[in-house]
Design a protein around this motif. Structure first.
Motif, PDB file in Angstrom:
ATOM      1  N   GLU A 162     -51.258  66.498  -1.715  1.00 52.53           N
ATOM      2  CA  GLU A 162     -51.440  67.296  -2.927  1.00 52.53           C
ATOM      3  C   GLU A 162     -52.739  66.925  -3.666  1.00 52.53           C
ATOM      4  O   GLU A 162     -53.467  67.801  -4.144  1.00 52.53           O
ATOM      5  CB  GLU A 162     -50.196  67.104  -3.824  1.00 52.53           C
ATOM      6  CG  GLU A 162     -50.197  67.848  -5.134  1.00 52.53           C
ATOM      7  CD  GLU A 162     -50.244  69.377  -4.988  1.00 52.53           C
ATOM      8  OE1 GLU A 162     -49.937  69.892  -3.884  1.00 52.53           O
ATOM      9  OE2 GLU A 162     -50.609  70.040  -5.974  1.00 52.53           O
ATOM     10  N   ALA A 163     -53.031  65.634  -3.724  1.00 46.94           N
ATOM     11  CA  ALA A 163     -54.227  65.199  -4.474  1.00 46.94           C
ATOM     12  C   ALA A 163     -55.497  65.772  -3.830  1.00 46.94           C
ATOM     13  O   ALA A 163     -56.440  66.176  -4.531  1.00 46.94           O
ATOM     14  CB  ALA A 163     -54.292  63.672  -4.508  1.00 46.94           C
ATOM     15  N   THR A 164     -55.519  65.840  -2.503  1.00 48.03           N
ATOM     16  CA  THR A 164     -56.683  66.394  -1.796  1.00 48.03           C
ATOM     17  C   THR A 164     -56.809  67.879  -2.105  1.00 48.03           C
ATOM     18  O   THR A 164     -57.907  68.407  -2.330  1.00 48.03           O
ATOM     19  CB  THR A 164     -56.493  66.227  -0.264  1.00 48.03           C
ATOM     20  OG1 THR A 164     -56.246  64.867  -0.003  1.00 48.03           O
ATOM     21  CG2 THR A 164     -57.709  66.694   0.504  1.00 48.03           C
ATOM     22  N   SER A 165     -55.671  68.526  -2.134  1.00 47.38           N
ATOM     23  CA  SER A 165     -55.648  69.950  -2.399  1.00 47.38           C
ATOM     24  C   SER A 165     -56.202  70.240  -3.803  1.00 47.38           C
ATOM     25  O   SER A 165     -57.047  71.129  -3.982  1.00 47.38           O
ATOM     26  CB  SER A 165     -54.195  70.396  -2.242  1.00 47.38           C
ATOM     27  OG  SER A 165     -54.062  71.721  -2.494  1.00 47.38           O
ATOM     28  N   VAL A 166     -55.749  69.460  -4.778  1.00 46.31           N
ATOM     29  CA  VAL A 166     -56.211  69.658  -6.156  1.00 46.31           C
ATOM     30  C   VAL A 166     -57.720  69.414  -6.239  1.00 46.31           C
ATOM     31  O   VAL A 166     -58.469  70.180  -6.855  1.00 46.31           O
ATOM     32  CB  VAL A 166     -55.433  68.718  -7.119  1.00 46.31           C
ATOM     33  CG1 VAL A 166     -56.047  68.691  -8.506  1.00 46.31           C
ATOM     34  CG2 VAL A 166     -53.962  69.132  -7.177  1.00 46.31           C
ATOM     35  N   GLN A 167     -58.172  68.368  -5.569  1.00 40.82           N
ATOM     36  CA  GLN A 167     -59.603  68.040  -5.594  1.00 40.82           C
ATOM     37  C   GLN A 167     -60.433  69.172  -4.957  1.00 40.82           C
ATOM     38  O   GLN A 167     -61.449  69.604  -5.506  1.00 40.82           O
ATOM     39  CB  GLN A 167     -59.835  66.733  -4.822  1.00 40.82           C
ATOM     40  CG  GLN A 167     -61.251  66.216  -4.940  1.00 40.82           C
ATOM     41  CD  GLN A 167     -61.558  65.122  -3.902  1.00 40.82           C
ATOM     42  OE1 GLN A 167     -60.675  64.706  -3.128  1.00 40.82           O
ATOM     43  NE2 GLN A 167     -62.800  64.676  -3.886  1.00 40.82           N
TER      44      GLN A 167
END
Ligand code: AMP
Length: 382
Positions: A232-237
């Protein structure tokens, strides 16, 4: 120029520079919403021309023909980025061109694109311009191996690229990529590749379809599925990067960003396409608004549509290789009721040529991938 800031409403004429499958799927979306479509390219009976109201055949450098084309449309867009800058300038006197010529100028040249991205703080692999063998040798020293040498213009689907695995490969790589301007890029040891297809409206509204995961075969996109299998964090970034990028470039229309996710979980932008993208084809069947309808809405100054997915989805390309033993078995693929067939109307079959695609919808991306690969297998040889 006709009312460039007022919305361009159904009934108006949208001009498309280029005439391939992207223009075809755009034209289908535009005609569905009651627009008229004119297409301009050097060919006839093209994938776009078969669907458009008017197909004009002419050379992109024939500025008189381009002016005449632009005079008869209300807005212009393009479906491939190698339209010469002078052509876009000539057309822009008569109708707004969206995305603008400056977006095209940056994204049609790898070195300009990478320099722009780096200069604006976007994450890219280390790179260096190369215009001679000596420059390549010092670039290899600076960047290290493995690296990839790419031509600055006209490269796509891995064409115009050579691997430099060790310094001794420099000469062969230089020879293999011709005499034109090039760029040497560090090789990213990636875990996976993904793309974000995003859109920006005339009022600055941003929209996207999340992360789409891609796999390539022989450098050509083979399979795309959504949602991508990334944290999820990669997606948000990545979505944050996409939003910043469309704003920085002042894009009006659709732009695709191809990314690498490295094994140590860093993201890098590989390249940009200022138009709908092969990896976004699954949005036609799987999302409330497809990438093509969104391109239409954006370039016509309409509010953007919702990008929610109806379900997970996977798309498999159908390349000319599938025809090696004759016509594929379309009835077998149609036997998968949850799989949708798209063909581009190309009569010349060549290995590696994109002839069409299949899209499967399923409760999970894994299930959609399995279905679409199954259906493709039934079509015939790979
Ligand atoms: P491109 O034409 O730049 O999109 O490259 C086609 C494909 O080659 C990409 O989708 C990757 O699979 C691979 N590739 C290109 N550049 C790199 C790189 N710097 N590091 C690793 N793989 C790359």
């Amino acid at each position: 120029m006709i009312g460039s800031f007022a919305p361009i409403s159904p009934g108006a004429v949208v001009g498309v520079l280029g005439s391939g499958q992207l223009g075809r799927m755009f034209a289908i979306a535009a005609r569905q919403m009651g627009y008229r479509v004119h297409t301009f390219s050097p060919e006839t009976d093209t994938p776009t021309g078969q669907v458009a109201d008017v197909e004009i055949t002419g050379a992109y450098h024939d500025l008189d023909a381009i002016r005449e084309f632009a005079r008869n449309v209300h807005v212009l867009t393009f479906e491939f980025e190698n339209v010469p800058a002078r052509t876009v300038e000539a057309a822009a006197h008569f109708a707004p061109v969206r995305p603008s010529g400056s977006v095209l100028h940056i994204t049609q040249h790898r070195l300009r694109e990478k320099t722009f991205l780096k200069g604006n703080g976007f994450p890219v692999a280390p790179f260096s311009p190369v215009s001679s063998l000596d420059e390549l040798r010092s670039a290899v020293e600076q960047i290290g191996c493995p690296a990839i040498l790419k031509t600055a213009v006209s490269g796509y689907d891995g064409k115009g690229q050579a691997r430099v695995t060790k310094p001794g490969d420099a000469e062969a790589a230089f020879a293999a990529t011709g005499s034109q301007e090039k760029i040497l890029e560090a090789f990213i040891d990636f875990e996976l590749e993904f793309s974000i297809v995003a859109a920006r409206g005339l009022d600055g509204t941003f929209s996207h379809w999340g992360l789409i995961e891609n796999t390539h075969r022989n450098h050509i996109l083979d399979l795309s599925f959504a949602p991508a299998n990334v944290p999820e964090a990669t997606s948000v970034q990545a979505v944050g990067i996409a939003k910043d990028l469309l704003e920085t470039l002042d894009v009006i229309g659709v732009l695709c960003i191809e990314f690498f996710l490295s094994r140590d979980q860093k993201i890098f932008i590989n390249e940009l396409a200022p138009r709908p993208h092969n990896s976004g084809h699954l949005t036609i069947n799987a999302a409330l608004t497809s990438q093509f309808e969104q391109q239409l809405r954006a370039v016509c100054g309409l509010p953007l549509g919702a990008t929610d997915f109806l379900s997970a989805a996977a798309m498999a390309n159908l390349l000319g290789d599938l025809w090696q033993d004759g016509e594929p078995n379309w009835a077998a693929a149609a036997g998968y009721p949850d799989v949708k067939l798209h063909l581009y109307g190309k009569d010349q079959v060549r290995p590696g040529r994109k002839m069409g695609h299949l899209t499967a919808l399923a409760p999970s991306a894994d299930a959609a991938v399995e279905r679409v690969l199954h259906a493709r297998k039934r079509l015939g040889p790979k």
